[in-house]
Design a protein around this motif. Structure first.
Motif, short mmCIF file in Angstrom:
data_model
loop_
_atom_site.label_atom_id
_atom_site.label_comp_id
_atom_site.label_asym_id
_atom_site.label_seq_id
_atom_site.Cartn_x
_atom_site.Cartn_y
_atom_site.Cartn_z
N ASN A 150 0.84 -1.21 0.00
CA ASN A 150 0.00 0.00 0.00
C ASN A 150 0.87 1.26 0.00
O ASN A 150 0.57 2.22 -0.72
CB ASN A 150 -0.96 0.00 1.18
N ARG A 151 1.93 1.26 0.80
CA ARG A 151 2.83 2.41 0.84
C ARG A 151 3.54 2.59 -0.51
O ARG A 151 3.71 3.70 -1.00
CB ARG A 151 3.84 2.27 1.98
N LYS A 185 2.39 1.73 -3.47
CA LYS A 185 1.41 2.27 -4.42
C LYS A 185 1.17 3.76 -4.19
O LYS A 185 1.05 4.53 -5.14
CB LYS A 185 0.10 1.49 -4.34
N GLN A 186 1.12 4.16 -2.93
CA GLN A 186 0.96 5.59 -2.61
C GLN A 186 2.16 6.39 -3.09
O GLN A 186 2.01 7.47 -3.65
CB GLN A 186 0.76 5.78 -1.11
N ASN A 187 3.38 5.85 -2.86
CA ASN A 187 4.59 6.55 -3.30
C ASN A 187 4.66 6.63 -4.82
O ASN A 187 5.05 7.68 -5.36
CB ASN A 187 5.84 5.84 -2.76
N GLN A 244 2.11 6.59 -6.91
CA GLN A 244 1.07 7.54 -7.32
C GLN A 244 1.54 8.99 -7.07
O GLN A 244 1.36 9.86 -7.92
CB GLN A 244 -0.23 7.26 -6.59
#
Length: 192
Positions: free
Chosen positions: A168-169, A171-173, A175
């Motif tokens: 999840n981290r 994917k956030q980074n 994005q």
């Protein structure tokens, strides 16, 4: 009739030779399509491959009948070394002071950052387009457990334990990185 100069810069660093579908193949196909449009319109089309600076070039072809040269150039590209858009952008800007359209096909994964490379090109006031190409595996990786990850461009190694929180981290980074590139381009009049 107005004829334009259209230059296509294709990232051929090792990171582009990855994914399914392959990012490099996708970049070459897009470059071929745009080259064809330019050649049909009798624009002067130039192709450049870069990794750690400009590596190969097919300078100024014009006319539909020369499309075979563009396809041959794109077909023979190989992927090697790290990406260095700053070196490629500087070399290109020095060698091509005239106005024109410049398209960059890359994943924009630059350890040194993409800003300097784009700044060199912006300084020449080209009509600049960036095409960021990512593989599905980069956007939504399917990884789990204890892994040893090796950077394909410079062999950096990272040992990680991949779980839901880390994915999840990541994917956030990713994005945020893509959004930062998009905003950098938009604020400076670069088409993303």
């Amino acid at each position: 009739m107005l004829f334009r100069s259209v230059s296509l810069l294709i990232d051929v660093s090792k990171s582009m030779d990855w994914g399914e579908p392959n990012k490099g193949l996708y970049a070459r196909r897009m470059a071929a399509a745009i080259a064809y449009i330019g050649l049909v319109n009798f624009d002067r089309v130039s192709l450049y491959a870069y990794s750690n600076g400009l590596q190969h070039e097919l300078p100024g072809v014009r006319g539909r009948r020369l499309m075979f040269r563009a396809v041959d150039f794109l077909t023979k590209l190989t992927y090697e070394g790290p990406s260095n858009l700053a070196a490629a952008g500087k070399q290109f800007a020095i060698r091509h002071p005239q106005p024109g359209i410049v398209l960059i096909f890359s994943d924009f994964f630059e350890k040194g950052g993409y800003e300097d490379g784009l700044r060199y090109l912006l300084g020449r006031k080209y009509d600049l387009y960036t095409v960021q190409i990512l593989s599905p595996e980069e956007i939504d990786p399917v990884l789990a457990g204890d892994l040893r990850l090796v950077d394909v461009e410079d062999d950096d190694v990272a040992e990680v334990t991949v779980g839901r929180a880390l994915l999840n981290r990541y994917k956030q980074n990713l994005q945020a990185y893509c959004q930062q590139l998009r905003e950098y381009c938009t604020k400076r009049g670069v088409n993303y």
